[in-house]
Write a protein that holds these residues in place. Structure first.
Motif, PDB file in Angstrom:
ATOM      1  N   ASP A   1       8.810   1.218 -12.188  1.00  0.00           N
ATOM      2  CA  ASP A   1       7.689   0.731 -11.390  1.00  0.00           C
ATOM      3  C   ASP A   1       6.349   1.266 -11.882  1.00  0.00           C
ATOM      4  O   ASP A   1       5.304   0.721 -11.534  1.00  0.00           O
ATOM      5  CB  ASP A   1       7.886   1.139  -9.921  1.00  0.00           C
TER       6      ASP A   1
ATOM      7  N   TYR B   1       6.019   9.519   2.269  1.00  0.00           N
ATOM      8  CA  TYR B   1       6.047   9.449   0.815  1.00  0.00           C
ATOM      9  C   TYR B   1       6.083  10.873   0.258  1.00  0.00           C
ATOM     10  O   TYR B   1       5.301  11.723   0.687  1.00  0.00           O
ATOM     11  CB  TYR B   1       4.816   8.732   0.271  1.00  0.00           C
TER      12      TYR B   1
ATOM     13  N   LYS C   1       2.164  -3.332  -1.965  1.00  0.00           N
ATOM     14  CA  LYS C   1       3.486  -3.729  -2.447  1.00  0.00           C
ATOM     15  C   LYS C   1       4.034  -2.730  -3.461  1.00  0.00           C
ATOM     16  O   LYS C   1       5.039  -2.998  -4.120  1.00  0.00           O
ATOM     17  CB  LYS C   1       3.394  -5.119  -3.082  1.00  0.00           C
ATOM     18  N   HIS C   2       3.371  -1.592  -3.582  1.00  0.00           N
ATOM     19  CA  HIS C   2       3.782  -0.515  -4.488  1.00  0.00           C
ATOM     20  C   HIS C   2       3.726  -0.938  -5.951  1.00  0.00           C
ATOM     21  O   HIS C   2       4.561  -0.529  -6.769  1.00  0.00           O
ATOM     22  CB  HIS C   2       5.184  -0.014  -4.134  1.00  0.00           C
ATOM     23  N   GLN C   3       2.733  -1.749  -6.266  1.00  0.00           N
ATOM     24  CA  GLN C   3       2.459  -2.144  -7.639  1.00  0.00           C
ATOM     25  C   GLN C   3       1.185  -1.452  -8.102  1.00  0.00           C
ATOM     26  O   GLN C   3       0.221  -1.321  -7.334  1.00  0.00           O
ATOM     27  CB  GLN C   3       2.289  -3.664  -7.736  1.00  0.00           C
TER      28      GLN C   3
ATOM     29  N   ASP D   1       2.247   6.671   5.754  1.00  0.00           N
ATOM     30  CA  ASP D   1       1.491   5.434   5.909  1.00  0.00           C
ATOM     31  C   ASP D   1       1.407   5.012   7.373  1.00  0.00           C
ATOM     32  O   ASP D   1       1.928   5.699   8.271  1.00  0.00           O
ATOM     33  CB  ASP D   1       2.079   4.325   5.039  1.00  0.00           C
TER      34      ASP D   1
ATOM     35  N   ILE E   1       9.753   4.751  -5.955  1.00  0.00           N
ATOM     36  CA  ILE E   1       8.872   4.248  -7.006  1.00  0.00           C
ATOM     37  C   ILE E   1       9.227   5.067  -8.235  1.00  0.00           C
ATOM     38  O   ILE E   1       8.906   6.258  -8.312  1.00  0.00           O
ATOM     39  CB  ILE E   1       7.393   4.403  -6.627  1.00  0.00           C
TER      40      ILE E   1
ATOM     41  N   ARG F   1      -2.955   1.373   0.509  1.00  0.00           N
ATOM     42  CA  ARG F   1      -3.015   1.772  -0.903  1.00  0.00           C
ATOM     43  C   ARG F   1      -2.519   3.207  -1.051  1.00  0.00           C
ATOM     44  O   ARG F   1      -2.871   4.079  -0.258  1.00  0.00           O
ATOM     45  CB  ARG F   1      -4.437   1.657  -1.440  1.00  0.00           C
ATOM     46  N   LEU F   2      -1.716   3.416  -2.081  1.00  0.00           N
ATOM     47  CA  LEU F   2      -1.143   4.728  -2.352  1.00  0.00           C
ATOM     48  C   LEU F   2      -1.843   5.330  -3.565  1.00  0.00           C
ATOM     49  O   LEU F   2      -1.876   4.719  -4.640  1.00  0.00           O
ATOM     50  CB  LEU F   2       0.357   4.618  -2.607  1.00  0.00           C
TER      51      LEU F   2
ATOM     52  N   PHE G   1      -1.734   2.424  -6.199  1.00  0.00           N
ATOM     53  CA  PHE G   1      -0.781   1.355  -5.963  1.00  0.00           C
ATOM     54  C   PHE G   1      -1.248   0.505  -4.773  1.00  0.00           C
ATOM     55  O   PHE G   1      -1.806   1.044  -3.808  1.00  0.00           O
ATOM     56  CB  PHE G   1       0.614   1.919  -5.642  1.00  0.00           C
TER      57      PHE G   1
ATOM     58  N   ILE H   1      10.294   7.273  -0.754  1.00  0.00           N
ATOM     59  CA  ILE H   1       9.699   6.691   0.451  1.00  0.00           C
ATOM     60  C   ILE H   1      10.777   6.691   1.522  1.00  0.00           C
ATOM     61  O   ILE H   1      11.763   5.942   1.435  1.00  0.00           O
ATOM     62  CB  ILE H   1       9.183   5.270   0.203  1.00  0.00           C
TER      63      ILE H   1
END
Length: 435
Positions: free
Chosen positions: A159, A132, A192-194, A126, A154, A175-176, A189, A143
């Protein structure tokens, strides 16, 4: 400056053998057998692997060639307190043993458990420099803070819900993107890794991922379909497909694939795909038009035996991870081998076992994943501009040193005696003295 990166195959092989031999000599296996070492403490036995030489001195190609790749570090998972792990455990009380209860030191919170890499695959980096790693067998995304080795996860079941995760990509907004071959989708994601969204349209077995941040394209390699699917990175709508699907990995024609694995994008939007069963790399423009290809099956440097991961550096060089040969090779656009890392299969720094992933960030750091040691290795790429500046500095230093030696040699010479080349002048001087 491409000439600065070129190394002949014979020189590559010789340099690699010397480097590996030097590492072997430094290892404990080559220590004198007569000298008995002190018994290792439990902490030393349980702790992270320590090398008997300084791996940060490793470079490729080896001297006297100008180094273009430096070994930096490796990551194996979350930190573990090996001192406590090696210490003797307190005995449980008779009441605990009678009740069958576990003592407090054996109670584990799985959410905080320090997992280690077991089957790492895809890699992404990132904007903050965090790496990652998708671990297929742990079922989690590691991470890594590469500066401190601090590790977040994650986790599957906490998660997100993962089946068999493969590729990773991070866009400029943090964004992941995570491809999951078992669940046939790509999860997105937020920063915030949501879990924010997902892509399912057209997907069967998504593996490699790449994002063109300029043209806003998301490239998804679908291995079973023998295609690369192109999505709008913002709306997540399917735009087009690259390659002919439905031929069960038998196509060899240019622009088609046989079980492709990974994809990368350069600064101009050109697309690079590892066509794994065809043992080649195919290159396309941003519109999906076929440009060229390179690669042949073989077991020597410059050849492929199941290429997997692919990345492109800031100078346009193409880095390809070869799983069967455990070799990270660097090519130019014409398919000319420039240099490589990896000689034989092993756990030493710069060696690999089941090398599958490669990624390069904006700081010219190169990351690789390998399956069996469960390891992420970090290297540093020396750019063409840096190599040219270093070459010029060496030339200037050599010239300055030569000038200094010449000056010192002249100062050390004895002074010449008075010249007698003009005898008439001497006679005039003598006669003047007589008068």
């Amino acid at each position: 400056m491409p000439g600065l990166f070129v190394l002949s195959k014979r020189a590559c092989a010789a340099a690699a053998i010397l480097a590996l031999f030097g590492c072997a000599l430094a290892s404990p296996l080559f220590a004198g057998s007569k000298k008995k070492s002190a018994p290792a403490t439990p902490a030393e036995v349980a702790g992270p692997h320590k090398f008997s030489f300084d791996p940060t001195k490793l470079v490729w190609p080896s001297p006297p060639n100008a180094p273009r790749i430096h070994w930096v570090d490796y990551f194996a998972g979350a930190k573990i307190d090996y001192t406590q792990a090696a210490a003797a455990k307190p005995k449980a009380s008779w009441m605990d043993r009678l009740a069958g209860a576990k003592p407090d030191d054996e109670k584990v919170n799985l959410k905080d458990f320090p997992y280690q890499l077991i089957g790492p695959y895809g890699i992404a980096v990132d904007a903050k420099g965090k790496a990652y790693v998708a671990d297929q067998r742990v079922g989690a995304i590691f991470i890594f803070d590469t500066a401190t080795h601090d590790t977040e996860l994650i986790r599957n079941g906490y998660d997100a819900h993962f089946g068999w995760i493969n590729g990773l990509a991070v866009d400029d907004d943090g964004r992941l993107f995570v491809s999951d071959g078992k669940l046939h989708h790509v999860l997105i994601f937020n920063a915030k890794h949501q879990v924010d969204s997902q892509i399912t349209e057209g997907l069967n077995d998504p593996v490699g991922l790449a994002i063109d941040t300029t043209n806003r394209f998301l490239y998804v390699v679908d291995t079973q379909q023998d295609q690369v699917l192109v999505y709008d990175a913002d709306s997540l709508k399917l735009l087009r497909r690259m390659g002919t699907g439905g031929k069960n990995h038998f196509l060899t024609s240019p622009g088609d694939f046989a079980a492709p694995q990974d994809v990368a994008v350069d600064q101009d939007g050109n697309v690079y795909v590892t066509d794994t069963l065809n043992n080649r790399v195919e290159i396309f423009d941003a519109d999906g038009n076929f440009i060229s290809q390179f690669g042949k099956h073989g077991d020597g440097p410059g050849y492929f035996a199941r290429p997997k991961g692919i990345a492109v550096d800031c100078d346009g060089h193409i880095w390809v991870a070869d799983e069967m040969e455990d070799r990270l090779q660097v090519f130019n656009r014409d398919g000319q081998l420039l240099t490589y890392v990896g000689f034989g299969h092993g756990n030493l720094p710069g060696q690999f076992k089941a090398l599958v992933g490669v990624a390069i960030d904006k700081q010219n750091r190169v990351f690789t994943t390998e399956q069996y040691p469960g390891r992420l290795q970090e290297f540093r790429y020396v750019t063409d501009a840096e190599a040219a500046a270093e070459k010029q500095k060496r030339e200037d230093d050599l010239k300055a040193a030569a000038a200094q030696r010449q000056k010192a040699a002249m100062a050390a010479q004895p002074q010449a005696a008075p010249s007698r080349a003009n005898p008439d002048a001497s006679a005039v001087k003598d006669s003047s003295a007589q008068k």
